[in-house]
Design a protein around this motif. Structure first.
Motif, PDB file in Angstrom:
ATOM      1  N   MET A   1      68.363  31.160  35.552  1.00  0.00           N
ATOM      2  CA  MET A   1      66.924  30.966  35.796  1.00  0.00           C
ATOM      3  C   MET A   1      66.168  32.252  35.467  1.00  0.00           C
ATOM      4  N   LEU A   2      66.853  33.377  35.619  1.00  0.00           N
ATOM      5  CA  LEU A   2      66.189  34.655  35.355  1.00  0.00           C
ATOM      6  C   LEU A   2      66.032  34.939  33.861  1.00  0.00           C
ATOM      7  N   ALA A   3      66.779  34.230  33.013  1.00  0.00           N
ATOM      8  CA  ALA A   3      66.689  34.507  31.565  1.00  0.00           C
ATOM      9  C   ALA A   3      65.287  34.188  31.024  1.00  0.00           C
ATOM     10  N   PRO A   4      64.738  32.974  31.225  1.00  0.00           N
ATOM     11  CA  PRO A   4      63.364  32.746  30.776  1.00  0.00           C
ATOM     12  C   PRO A   4      62.354  33.549  31.593  1.00  0.00           C
ATOM     13  N   ALA A   5      62.695  33.842  32.852  1.00  0.00           N
ATOM     14  CA  ALA A   5      61.772  34.664  33.656  1.00  0.00           C
ATOM     15  C   ALA A   5      61.596  36.028  32.996  1.00  0.00           C
ATOM     16  N   MET A   6      62.646  36.544  32.392  1.00  0.00           N
ATOM     17  CA  MET A   6      62.587  37.884  31.797  1.00  0.00           C
ATOM     18  C   MET A   6      62.113  37.873  30.351  1.00  0.00           C
ATOM     19  N   CYS A   7      62.549  36.846  29.593  1.00  0.00           N
ATOM     20  CA  CYS A   7      62.234  36.837  28.146  1.00  0.00           C
ATOM     21  C   CYS A   7      61.015  35.975  27.840  1.00  0.00           C
TER      22      CYS A   7
END
Ligand code: UD1
Length: 425
Positions: free
Chosen positions: A243-249
């Motif tokens: 879930m943090l991948a799109p949050a970061m990118c």
């Protein structure tokens, strides 16, 4: 040794299937030791920790067949040949201690080496032992091994209150109590979804359990358990990590099999940070709203609080947030080893005891970094995906303990990531 090379990229798009939970599977597998009938686990993750547990159970005489490319585990403990869990296997993985309760409950005897595991703190096993002692077990510590014996007639039901919430100790006690004489009441028990999953599996095997998912679990001991087939619950830590991948990118990614109830406290923090999380018929859809992520404070706690196993990854998110955040680690005393590595990528982090203060920077820069433990390793990958330039993560064997097909899953949503063999020095 392999390395992972990540080049920072723009918005992600697509879907990631979430596997069965490593931590649930590692406690469900030893449940085979409670019965001489077959136990089948479906939705199992393909991980090196699962292979370590397979080897450990095999060394005790249990059979573990890996079917359907490892997604189904067929376990049988009808012909146990040993009750001694050797140091050589146990040192690789702390969850090995989970064979202690089941062996003791079924056969009245067990010898288990004291475990190793991630270097994230002292991590004693005293609570596991005290709960079993309360059920009448006698325990000796000798040459690094716990020698445990049940009273003649087997373990006895008991009332035991854990002084500190412990996932593993609750699991060991819960399994042992299923075959004890009489009723066991576990107070201040852990409430993690993996405990609920274990209780469901044990119930399918004939155990009588009430209250899982609350702080008090009541177990009425039965004479014997039987075989069952059980699907492993979704891995909430793998879920939260991706879930943090799109949050970061940036971008929008659907996590197949995800559910908010597995990670409610974490989802609240994402919302505060400005990340949208939406339930869909197939899972959870995560997207970053416009602009920079907002800095939010986090304190790790036992379930239903914010999980310690997502603290490193959340720190990676906070490294580029707008403002300053404080991350407080209350479960393990040495769990900020990723901070110096993130600092190599341009993050501004100060660690004082159990607190890390992160001042967000505009962007991170790629750098060679080293994975120090399982969750730290994936936080570096996330940071690399959001950084400018290229990040090389070494010691990725930590990653193989807990994330299956990480490169394939992240590439599937557009990440620039590959795994290579490290060149000889
Ligand atoms: C499990 C998870 C791990 C997660 C942790 C906390 C597995 C295989 N691992 O680990 O990924 O980070 O829960 O959510 O499921 N403690 C004692 N004495 C004991 C046992 C624990 O003092 O006998 C302390 C620990 O040092 C720690 C705290 O209790 O400070 C919580 O640990 P615990 O919940 O037991 O973690 P694990 O079961 O080892």
């Amino acid at each position: 040794m392999d390395q992972i090379i990540v080049t920072g990229n723009g918005p992600l798009k697509g879907e990631i299937p979430i596997a069965g939970a490593k931590n649930a599977c590692l406690t469900l597998m030893p449940a085979t030791l409670l019965t001489d009938q077959p136990l089948t686990l479906t939705n199992a993750p393909r991980l090196s920790d699962i292979r370590t547990m397979t080897a450990l159970l095999g060394s005790l005489g249990a059979e573990v067949a890996s079917l359907q490319e490892g997604q189904v585990l067929a376990l049988s403990s009808h012909a146990m040949t040993s009750h001694r869990a050797e140091y050589d296997i146990v040192r690789k993985m702390r969850a090995s201690i989970l064979v202690l309760g089941p062996m003791l409950a079924r056969d009245g005897v067990a010898e288990v080496s004291l475990p190793g595991g991630c270097a994230i703190g002292a991590r004693p096993v005293d609570l596991h032992l005290r709960a079993l002692e309360a059920m009448g077990a006698t325990l000796d510590l000798c040459e690094g091994y716990v020698h445990a014996k049940a009273p003649s007639g087997g373990l006895k039901g008991a009332v035991f209150e854990f002084p500190v919430v412990s996932v593993g100790a609750t699991e060991n006690a819960l399994m042992a109590a299923t075959l004890a004489r009489g009723t066991t009441v576990l107070k201040n028990a852990a409430r993690e979804p993996e405990i609920v999953d274990l209780a469901r599996c044990l119930r399918a095997m004939g155990a009588q359990i009430e209250g899982e998912g609350t702080g008090t679990i009541i177990i009425h001991g039965v004479q014997a358990l039987h075989g069952a087939t059980h699907p492993v619950v979704t891995d909430r830590i793998e879920l939260g990590t991706y879930m943090l991948a799109p949050a970061m990118c940036g971008g929008e990614v659907e996590l197949l099999g995800g559910r908010i109830e597995l990670l409610a406290a974490f989802c609240e923090k994402l919302d505060e940070a400005g990340i949208s999380v939406e339930e869909t018929p197939r899972g959870l859809k995560v997207a970053r709203k416009n602009g920079r992520v907002r800095a939010v404070n986090v304190r790790t706690e036992p379930f239903p609080g914010f999980p310690t196993d997502l603290q490193a990854q959340f720190m990676a998110l906070m490294c580029t947030a707008d403002g300053t955040s404080v991350l407080e680690e209350t479960i393990f005393e040495n769990r900020f080893m990723h901070a110096p590595e993130l600092t190599r990528m341009g993050a501004q982090i100060e660690v004082h005891g159990g607190h890390a203060t992160v001042t967000g920077v505009e962007s991170l820069r790629g750098a060679p970094v080293m994975a120090t433990d399982l969750r730290a390793s994936v936080s570096l990958i996330l940071a690399g995906m959001a950084a400018q330039g290229t990040t090389t993560v070494s010691r990725v064997y930590h990653l193989d303990r807990g994330y299956e097909h990480v490169v394939r899953k992240l590439r599937g949503v557009g990440a620039h990531i590959e795994r290579v063999k490290e060149e000889a020095a």
